[in-house]
Motif scaffolding. Structure first.
Motif, PDB file in Angstrom:
ATOM      1  N   ARG A  65       0.859  -1.190   0.000  1.00 32.30           N
ATOM      2  CA  ARG A  65       0.000   0.000   0.000  1.00 32.30           C
ATOM      3  C   ARG A  65       0.898   1.244   0.000  1.00 32.30           C
ATOM      4  NH1 ARG A  65      -4.255  -0.947   4.760  1.00 32.30           N
ATOM      5  NH2 ARG A  65      -5.150   0.947   3.810  1.00 32.30           N
ATOM      6  N   PHE A  66       1.438   1.544  -1.179  1.00 30.74           N
ATOM      7  CA  PHE A  66       2.472   2.579  -1.273  1.00 30.74           C
ATOM      8  C   PHE A  66       1.910   3.990  -1.127  1.00 30.74           C
ATOM      9  CE2 PHE A  66       4.209  -1.097  -3.570  1.00 30.74           C
ATOM     10  CZ  PHE A  66       5.381  -1.268  -2.839  1.00 30.74           C
ATOM     11  N   GLU A  67       0.669   4.205  -1.522  1.00 29.98           N
ATOM     12  CA  GLU A  67       0.071   5.531  -1.331  1.00 29.98           C
ATOM     13  C   GLU A  67      -0.040   5.862   0.155  1.00 29.98           C
ATOM     14  OE1 GLU A  67      -3.768   8.179  -2.825  1.00 29.98           O
ATOM     15  OE2 GLU A  67      -3.749   6.018  -3.120  1.00 29.98           O
ATOM     16  N   ALA A  71      14.272   4.614   2.057  1.00 31.53           N
ATOM     17  CA  ALA A  71      15.138   3.651   1.375  1.00 31.53           C
ATOM     18  C   ALA A  71      14.454   2.295   1.254  1.00 31.53           C
ATOM     19  CB  ALA A  71      16.458   3.519   2.139  1.00 31.53           C
ATOM     20  N   LEU A  72      13.833   1.832   2.338  1.00 30.76           N
ATOM     21  CA  LEU A  72      13.162   0.529   2.310  1.00 30.76           C
ATOM     22  C   LEU A  72      11.917   0.558   1.425  1.00 30.76           C
ATOM     23  CD1 LEU A  72      13.487  -0.362   6.100  1.00 30.76           C
ATOM     24  CD2 LEU A  72      14.730  -1.417   4.208  1.00 30.76           C
ATOM     25  N   ILE A  73      11.176   1.653   1.496  1.00 34.09           N
ATOM     26  CA  ILE A  73       9.951   1.762   0.689  1.00 34.09           C
ATOM     27  C   ILE A  73      10.290   1.795  -0.797  1.00 34.09           C
ATOM     28  CG2 ILE A  73       7.980   3.246   0.147  1.00 34.09           C
ATOM     29  CD1 ILE A  73       8.136   4.175   3.130  1.00 34.09           C
ATOM     30  N   ILE A  92       7.095   8.307  -6.006  1.00 33.89           N
ATOM     31  CA  ILE A  92       6.189   7.173  -5.788  1.00 33.89           C
ATOM     32  C   ILE A  92       4.736   7.639  -5.870  1.00 33.89           C
ATOM     33  CG2 ILE A  92       5.441   5.421  -4.122  1.00 33.89           C
ATOM     34  CD1 ILE A  92       8.279   5.346  -3.051  1.00 33.89           C
ATOM     35  N   TRP A  93       4.441   8.781  -5.269  1.00 32.68           N
ATOM     36  CA  TRP A  93       3.071   9.288  -5.225  1.00 32.68           C
ATOM     37  C   TRP A  93       2.545   9.604  -6.624  1.00 32.68           C
ATOM     38  CZ3 TRP A  93       1.309  14.411  -2.452  1.00 32.68           C
ATOM     39  CH2 TRP A  93      -0.072  14.352  -2.219  1.00 32.68           C
ATOM     40  N   VAL A  94       3.391  10.273  -7.423  1.00 33.71           N
ATOM     41  CA  VAL A  94       2.972  10.664  -8.765  1.00 33.71           C
ATOM     42  C   VAL A  94       2.703   9.437  -9.632  1.00 33.71           C
ATOM     43  CG1 VAL A  94       3.785  11.719 -10.904  1.00 33.71           C
ATOM     44  CG2 VAL A  94       4.039  12.944  -8.755  1.00 33.71           C
ATOM     45  N   LEU A  95       3.624   8.480  -9.634  1.00 30.08           N
ATOM     46  CA  LEU A  95       3.459   7.313 -10.498  1.00 30.08           C
ATOM     47  C   LEU A  95       2.354   6.383  -9.994  1.00 30.08           C
ATOM     48  CD1 LEU A  95       7.169   6.472 -11.403  1.00 30.08           C
ATOM     49  CD2 LEU A  95       5.463   7.717 -12.737  1.00 30.08           C
TER      50      LEU A  95
END
Length: 280
Positions: A55-57, A104-106, A165-168
């Protein structure tokens, strides 16, 4: 009991009271600023857990919340006169987790693991650079021009990485680690953000901005317009601002070089720094 023995007994009691060791006063910890620091630490921890679940967002939101809380804990401490050495150390450790290890981990989980050893190389460079930047900041605190950071601050570096990450992710890109082009793009962002943290380029700190001073009316209008523009599409607008800030230090560095002005933010004394108090 005779009068002499009574006197001797009283003297013994007084001696015992004098010789009794005095217990040192226990030092307390200020709650309010450290609550903000702990909340920022939780933001970084939450971001890592969300990334582990894909859940990257939510990870992005965790880091951004940590950024806001990190900017508040120092101001709260100064406003309430509750600064302490414990709070400073706690803040640095929280920053290392939220803006060093977590991004870094994300990023490794999101895109870099598809690159094999090059992926964890980029992630480690970023993490190590964050640690070195925080250590340098703590040791140079008394001799740095407070108007500028020496290298991009770790929250801004984290915003640069998480903004990508957020944009993509908002654009619908999933399984980025399986896309070589996007993976190498993330690789480049990680190296840029990491190495920019340990450069000597001067990045404006905004520490000389006072919220107690009166400002022209146009300033409030500009702030309202900025908020309106951000609301058009937050991921792209904020990411653009992060990229602009991430480049601004090199622009200032190049401009000062061209003009022959001092470019280092290390002052020659611990007095209030100015342009004449800086060296090359």
């Amino acid at each position: 009991m005779t009068e002499a023995k009574k006197t001797e007994h009283l003297l013994d009691d007084e001696d015992s009271e004098v010789l009794e060791p005095v217990r040192p006063r226990r030092k307390g910890i200020y709650i309010l600023p450290n609550l903000f620091t702990l909340a920022a630490l939780f933001g970084g921890f939450y971001a890592i857990v969300m990334a582990m679940n894909g859940r990257f967002e939510q990870s992005v939101y965790g880091i951004f919340c940590a950024m806001v809380l990190d900017s508040l804990d120092g101001r709260v401490a100064r406003m309430t006169n509750t600064q302490s050495t414990f709070g400073e150390q706690m803040d640095s450790l929280s920053d290392m987790v939220s803006f060093g290890a977590a991004p870094a981990l994300i990023m490794y989980e999101w895109a870099l693991k598809g690159l094999g050893k090059w992926g964890w190389f980029a992630a480690f460079v970023y993490c190590a650079a964050a640690a070195l930047r925080l250590a340098r900041f703590n040791t140079n605190l008394a001799v740095v021009d407070k108007r500028f950071f020496q290298g991009v601050p770790s929250p801004a570096a984290a915003a640069l990485v998480m903004g990508l990450i957020w944009v993509l992710d908002d654009a619908g890109y999933k399984g980025v680690s399986q896309d070589p082009q996007l993976s190498w793009l993330a690789f480049g962002f990680m190296l840029y953000a990491g190495l920019t943290m340990v450069t000597n380029a001067p990045f404006y700190s905004f520490k000389d901005v006072s919220f107690k001073r009166s400002v022209p009316f146009i300033t409030i209008v500009a702030i309202a317009l900025l908020i309106a523009v951000i609301n058009i599409h937050p991921p792209i607008v904020l990411f653009s601002l992060f990229c602009f800030y991430g480049l601004s230090g090199y622009v200032v560095y190049g401009y000062k070089r061209m003009k022959g002005k001092p470019v280092s933010v290390i002052a020659t004394s611990t007095d209030e720094p100015d342009e004449k108090g800086l060296h090359h």
